[in-house]
Motif scaffolding. Sequence first.
Motif, PDB file in Angstrom:
ATOM      1  N   LEU A   1      79.054-105.852 -65.791  1.00 41.48           N
ATOM      2  CA  LEU A   1      80.124-105.219 -65.203  1.00 41.48           C
ATOM      3  C   LEU A   1      81.641-105.867 -65.264  1.00 41.48           C
ATOM      4  CD1 LEU A   1      78.379-105.151 -61.765  1.00 41.48           C
ATOM      5  CD2 LEU A   1      78.585-103.265 -63.421  1.00 41.48           C
ATOM      6  N   ASP A   2      82.503-104.856 -65.304  1.00 47.07           N
ATOM      7  CA  ASP A   2      83.993-105.426 -65.622  1.00 47.07           C
ATOM      8  C   ASP A   2      84.547-106.269 -64.294  1.00 47.07           C
ATOM      9  OD1 ASP A   2      85.701-103.276 -63.998  1.00 47.07           O
ATOM     10  OD2 ASP A   2      84.304-102.216 -65.261  1.00 47.07           O
ATOM     11  N   ASN A   3      85.663-106.882 -64.451  1.00 50.16           N
ATOM     12  CA  ASN A   3      85.906-107.606 -63.104  1.00 50.16           C
ATOM     13  C   ASN A   3      86.605-106.777 -62.286  1.00 50.16           C
ATOM     14  OD1 ASN A   3      85.345-109.985 -64.373  1.00 50.16           O
ATOM     15  ND2 ASN A   3      87.484-110.374 -65.269  1.00 50.16           N
ATOM     16  N   LYS A   4      87.175-105.559 -62.602  1.00 50.12           N
ATOM     17  CA  LYS A   4      87.479-104.459 -61.529  1.00 50.12           C
ATOM     18  C   LYS A   4      86.370-104.134 -60.650  1.00 50.12           C
ATOM     19  CE  LYS A   4      90.579-100.670 -61.184  1.00 50.12           C
ATOM     20  NZ  LYS A   4      91.340 -99.575 -61.975  1.00 50.12           N
ATOM     21  N   ALA A   5      85.483-103.600 -61.326  1.00 46.19           N
ATOM     22  CA  ALA A   5      84.508-103.181 -60.287  1.00 46.19           C
ATOM     23  C   ALA A   5      83.774-104.022 -59.576  1.00 46.19           C
ATOM     24  CB  ALA A   5      83.246-102.332 -61.330  1.00 46.19           C
ATOM     25  N   LEU A   6      83.662-105.470 -60.146  1.00 47.34           N
ATOM     26  CA  LEU A   6      83.416-106.521 -59.383  1.00 47.34           C
ATOM     27  C   LEU A   6      84.139-106.766 -58.166  1.00 47.34           C
ATOM     28  CD1 LEU A   6      81.707-108.859 -62.221  1.00 47.34           C
ATOM     29  CD2 LEU A   6      80.479-107.244 -60.286  1.00 47.34           C
ATOM     30  N   GLY A   7      85.434-106.770 -58.431  1.00 45.98           N
ATOM     31  CA  GLY A   7      86.323-107.069 -57.449  1.00 45.98           C
ATOM     32  C   GLY A   7      86.482-105.919 -56.302  1.00 45.98           C
ATOM     33  N   GLN A   8      86.427-104.581 -56.630  1.00 45.66           N
ATOM     34  CA  GLN A   8      86.199-103.626 -55.805  1.00 45.66           C
ATOM     35  C   GLN A   8      84.873-103.868 -54.779  1.00 45.66           C
ATOM     36  OE1 GLN A   8      86.391-100.532 -58.328  1.00 45.66           O
ATOM     37  NE2 GLN A   8      88.519-100.140 -58.133  1.00 45.66           N
ATOM     38  N   LEU A   9      83.737-104.373 -55.445  1.00 47.29           N
ATOM     39  CA  LEU A   9      82.797-104.370 -54.760  1.00 47.29           C
ATOM     40  C   LEU A   9      82.907-105.828 -53.971  1.00 47.29           C
ATOM     41  CD1 LEU A   9      79.869-103.814 -57.498  1.00 47.29           C
ATOM     42  CD2 LEU A   9      80.266-102.466 -55.411  1.00 47.29           C
ATOM     43  N   THR A  10      83.483-106.705 -54.263  1.00 43.85           N
ATOM     44  CA  THR A  10      83.810-107.909 -53.250  1.00 43.85           C
ATOM     45  C   THR A  10      84.612-107.562 -52.209  1.00 43.85           C
ATOM     46  OG1 THR A  10      83.511-109.201 -55.537  1.00 43.85           O
ATOM     47  CG2 THR A  10      84.608-110.175 -53.546  1.00 43.85           C
ATOM     48  N   GLN A  11      85.547-106.690 -52.642  1.00 43.52           N
ATOM     49  CA  GLN A  11      86.337-106.367 -51.484  1.00 43.52           C
ATOM     50  C   GLN A  11      85.668-105.361 -50.198  1.00 43.52           C
ATOM     51  OE1 GLN A  11      90.267-105.071 -52.457  1.00 43.52           O
ATOM     52  NE2 GLN A  11      91.141-106.833 -51.761  1.00 43.52           N
ATOM     53  N   LEU A  12      84.867-104.777 -50.850  1.00 46.21           N
ATOM     54  CA  LEU A  12      83.927-103.893 -49.928  1.00 46.21           C
ATOM     55  C   LEU A  12      82.902-104.809 -49.180  1.00 46.21           C
ATOM     56  CD1 LEU A  12      82.772-101.019 -52.171  1.00 46.21           C
ATOM     57  CD2 LEU A  12      84.205-100.896 -50.106  1.00 46.21           C
ATOM     58  N   HIS A  13      82.460-105.953 -49.695  1.00 50.47           N
ATOM     59  CA  HIS A  13      81.716-106.959 -49.082  1.00 50.47           C
ATOM     60  C   HIS A  13      82.390-107.670 -48.047  1.00 50.47           C
ATOM     61  CE1 HIS A  13      78.865-110.185 -48.784  1.00 50.47           C
ATOM     62  NE2 HIS A  13      79.803-111.041 -48.708  1.00 50.47           N
ATOM     63  N   LEU A  14      83.768-107.879 -48.351  1.00 51.73           N
ATOM     64  CA  LEU A  14      84.435-108.722 -47.305  1.00 51.73           C
ATOM     65  C   LEU A  14      84.722-107.933 -46.398  1.00 51.73           C
ATOM     66  CD1 LEU A  14      87.089-110.781 -49.601  1.00 51.73           C
ATOM     67  CD2 LEU A  14      85.287-111.622 -48.133  1.00 51.73           C
ATOM     68  N   SER A  15      85.071-106.600 -46.303  1.00 55.56           N
ATOM     69  CA  SER A  15      85.221-105.817 -45.127  1.00 55.56           C
ATOM     70  C   SER A  15      84.059-105.801 -44.294  1.00 55.56           C
ATOM     71  CB  SER A  15      85.706-104.311 -45.801  1.00 55.56           C
ATOM     72  OG  SER A  15      86.745-104.279 -46.577  1.00 55.56           O
ATOM     73  N   THR A  16      82.825-105.532 -44.901  1.00 56.29           N
ATOM     74  CA  THR A  16      81.762-105.788 -43.919  1.00 56.29           C
ATOM     75  C   THR A  16      81.495-106.931 -43.224  1.00 56.29           C
ATOM     76  OG1 THR A  16      80.365-106.225 -46.072  1.00 56.29           O
ATOM     77  CG2 THR A  16      80.637-103.983 -45.575  1.00 56.29           C
ATOM     78  N   SER A  17      82.083-108.015 -43.916  1.00 51.22           N
ATOM     79  CA  SER A  17      81.882-109.437 -43.393  1.00 51.22           C
ATOM     80  C   SER A  17      82.929-109.642 -42.356  1.00 51.22           C
ATOM     81  CB  SER A  17      81.711-110.504 -44.455  1.00 51.22           C
ATOM     82  OG  SER A  17      80.756-110.218 -45.282  1.00 51.22           O
ATOM     83  N   LEU A  18      84.270-109.349 -42.759  1.00 44.67           N
ATOM     84  CA  LEU A  18      85.226-109.511 -41.610  1.00 44.67           C
ATOM     85  C   LEU A  18      85.884-108.580 -40.624  1.00 44.67           C
ATOM     86  CD1 LEU A  18      87.705-111.237 -44.669  1.00 44.67           C
ATOM     87  CD2 LEU A  18      86.293-112.430 -42.907  1.00 44.67           C
ATOM     88  N   GLU A  19      85.686-107.347 -41.130  1.00 43.68           N
ATOM     89  CA  GLU A  19      85.978-106.564 -40.329  1.00 43.68           C
ATOM     90  C   GLU A  19      84.620-105.461 -39.563  1.00 43.68           C
ATOM     91  OE1 GLU A  19      90.110-104.809 -41.907  1.00 43.68           O
ATOM     92  OE2 GLU A  19      88.832-104.877 -43.457  1.00 43.68           O
TER      93      GLU A  19
END
Length: 625
Positions: free
Chosen positions: A441-459
């Motif tokens: 996976l390219d870094n952009k797709a992984l970064g988007q998935l990571t931000q989605l993961h952070l939103s579920t964890s933080l918000e």
Amino acid sequence: MQPINSVCVCVLAACRSSSACVPVHRILIRSSPVRRIPNLDSASAGVRCLHGVRMDTAVVRQVSAAPPPGPLLPPDRRPEERTVRSGSAADLSPYSRYSRSQSGPALLHILSLCEGGVMSELCSRPAGLPSADRAEELASLLRACVELGLEAHSPPVLRLMGECRELGVVQLCHLAQVAHGLVGRRSVLVSEILGHICAAVEEDTVSPSEAVAVYSLLALCYDPANHQQALMLSTLHRHTQRMVHRLEPSQISSILQSLLKYQQSQAASLLLRLSDRASQAFKAFSDDDVMKVLSALMILGQHHEELLAAMEKHLPGRLGECDPELISTVMEYCLLMKCRSEPIFEAVAENFVSHAERHTTLQIAKQIVAMGRLNYLPQCSSQMFKKLESILSTRFSQFQPRSLIEVLHACIHLERFPLNYMVKVFSPYFLQRLQVQGEPLDNKALGQLTQLHLSTSLECKYYRGPRLPHFLQVKTFSSVDQAFETPMDSILYRHVKGPLTSLLGGKFYSTKIFTPTGYTIDVEICLDEEGYVLPLYQWDHTYRRVALCLDGRSRFCSNTQHLLGKEATKRRHLRRMGYEVVQIPYFEFEKLRTQKEQVKYLQNKIFPTIFKFNHRAQSHQNLRL
């Protein structure tokens, strides 16, 4: 009017009778009605070309005097299947020059045949025709000569080139396109025709339609290393600037597309005038013209406020009946140019609510992504996201995996959390679909998935579904393409550094600090349990952190003071992580002229936050007592 290919068939028939070495089936020209080649025997009633075009008696005698060759057919054709098709030049299949060398006697016989009167006869036939039809006839003759292997300096070709001198610029451009398709842009034929066109351009006699034809031709065969073409293009730029007010909408889009093909982004003055003219004629543009203009300006990196104003005035009223691809192109243009246009975005959102079923998944993704990344929440947001959820439910499998991630990632910028689909996105099956042919996976797709993961964890503390595996989470959101955060504005930092140091009584701060979640903080100030600023050597006793965001121009939409979606999401996440976020926008700090004003401004920005925390700490201490 004579059919376009009739004269060409005459040449082929004559040359076929003169040499058995020329494979006739290689040079037959395709046309619409299919007819058999008539018998060329001189004993017949007469030699006729297709469509009843009769050659003169002298020509007939020359053709009939040559010994009739045996039939030359492809292996899978019988003699009675030999046919000729006629049609327009636009329908012709791609030509490749016949490279089989002619034998000496055969080639001499072809040349002598043409020199003896055939070429003069054929060239004289289109003399009385209109210019456009004459160009078609000469183009057909040129095809025949090239297919027969005649060189540019041979008498028949030179005779043809002599006829071209009397053609107009548009017809010369058509002839050059034919020659380019047959023998390539570096051929002598193309250079010869370009020379005639260049002379007309230098005389400043070209009309708007002729300018469009020359631009289209140069887009096909432009060679930057060719001094003649570079000079002609520069001259054409100057002429077009003077008559840009005469250009029709379709001509504007054609010229912009031509400039795009040979990357003429350095023609800034012409691009500016074309953009101004496009803004004036925007109402008359067809959907196709708008898409061509915007796609060219996007790639050439041109954005003008007048064009945006014209779009805001005329686009909202036509979105209901326009091509859905036009809507996605407009949103793509706004995103690339960072134009946060309320009239356009509101109209697009309302159209999405009413007609989203007509749009493809890619068109839907472009619209939602533009709104999310430009941090625009329309007034009908509840209906829009309800419609989006309905589409995702019914057409989930039709979305490409990366487009789906783009859509979900854009939603969190607007504080809309598609938890029902995060369950599917974080599943092992979906993560496998993201990989193409086993590539990581390219870094952009992984970064988007990571931000989605952070939103579920933080918000979304109540989310209990699957999460992104730790080994797929990016370690930092800082990237070359700045997809997730924009680097600190170094110029703004130099202006803030002095007043900030003076306010704090020393350099009690640090810059470019990486958080455990991967974000980068511009300036960080640490406080102790009582709310006092800590020097760097006491940061081990930090109880509270203050994040200063030095927001330069690149963190805002180009035409407003709204933060981009990625910056708004970063600040929300920092607050959820426990940071006190203080924003220092450029448009506020640039108004301050003296250092005293700057220190006062920073004090009003930073110390209320510190005092607020100090008050909370004091209240907490009193409760413990």
